[in-house]
Design a protein around this motif. Sequence first.
Motif, PDB file in Angstrom:
ATOM      1  N   ALA A 188      89.863  43.419  29.925  1.00 16.21           N
ATOM      2  CA  ALA A 188      90.327  44.272  28.834  1.00 16.21           C
ATOM      3  C   ALA A 188      89.173  44.823  27.996  1.00 16.21           C
ATOM      4  O   ALA A 188      89.215  45.979  27.569  1.00 16.21           O
ATOM      5  CB  ALA A 188      91.285  43.509  27.935  1.00 16.21           C
ATOM      6  N   ASP A 226      95.769  47.306  26.371  1.00 21.55           N
ATOM      7  CA  ASP A 226      95.373  46.674  27.627  1.00 21.55           C
ATOM      8  C   ASP A 226      96.441  46.969  28.665  1.00 21.55           C
ATOM      9  O   ASP A 226      97.604  46.598  28.478  1.00 21.55           O
ATOM     10  CB  ASP A 226      95.196  45.161  27.433  1.00 21.55           C
ATOM     11  N   LYS A 227      96.045  47.633  29.723  1.00 27.01           N
ATOM     12  CA  LYS A 227      96.973  47.985  30.811  1.00 27.01           C
ATOM     13  C   LYS A 227      98.191  48.731  30.271  1.00 27.01           C
ATOM     14  O   LYS A 227      99.329  48.469  30.662  1.00 27.01           O
ATOM     15  CB  LYS A 227      97.383  46.748  31.595  1.00 27.01           C
ATOM     16  N   SER A 277      86.200  39.382  30.731  1.00 26.28           N
ATOM     17  CA  SER A 277      87.441  40.066  30.390  1.00 26.28           C
ATOM     18  C   SER A 277      87.593  41.365  31.162  1.00 26.28           C
ATOM     19  O   SER A 277      86.625  42.104  31.338  1.00 26.28           O
ATOM     20  CB  SER A 277      87.459  40.370  28.887  1.00 26.28           C
ATOM     21  N   ILE A 285      93.468  37.159  24.419  1.00 22.80           N
ATOM     22  CA  ILE A 285      94.431  38.245  24.257  1.00 22.80           C
ATOM     23  C   ILE A 285      95.829  37.659  24.426  1.00 22.80           C
ATOM     24  O   ILE A 285      96.059  36.859  25.332  1.00 22.80           O
ATOM     25  CB  ILE A 285      94.171  39.349  25.298  1.00 22.80           C
TER      26      ILE A 285
END
Length: 162
Positions: free
Chosen positions: A77, A146-147, A75, A121
């Motif tokens: 994330a 995330d981002k 991942s 996710i």
Amino acid sequence: MLIRQYMMDDPENFYLLNSDEEVMRYIRPVQSKEDTFAFFLENVEYYKTFPLYGRWAMIEKSNKQFIGSFMLRPSTAIEGNIELGYAMFKNFWGNGFATESVQGGLGYAFDQLKLQTVIAITQLQNTASQKVLLKCGFARQKNIEDKGETVNLFRKLRPAHG
């Protein structure tokens, strides 16, 4: 369904999938043909370093038709976790292929790779994928960032055998 590594005759299908706005709505921005080909090569090169992980082609067994893409890889994330994901052409939605790919991916992750946990996710609005994950035994976790955006986190623990 068959899930296999991408091969050098797959870039056109990879482009068609990654340039479809409806398919990519909850995954990433659509890509140009040039960007998609670079992303495709990056994924094929990834197999050299991590042959057991990556993004793979999803193929319908009876007619060898490209369905979409399946992912099982570290991942970006949540460091130290293996993340599962998928994307399919719209004409395959609602036919059980998402559930089949997730169940197969979990079998591979737990039985072959001996992982203890797998995460997934989803965007908050992606209720269809959330239903698939819950159906396949994932548990909803606390939302994460995330981002720069809030997303749903799901986790599936290795089943206890015996």
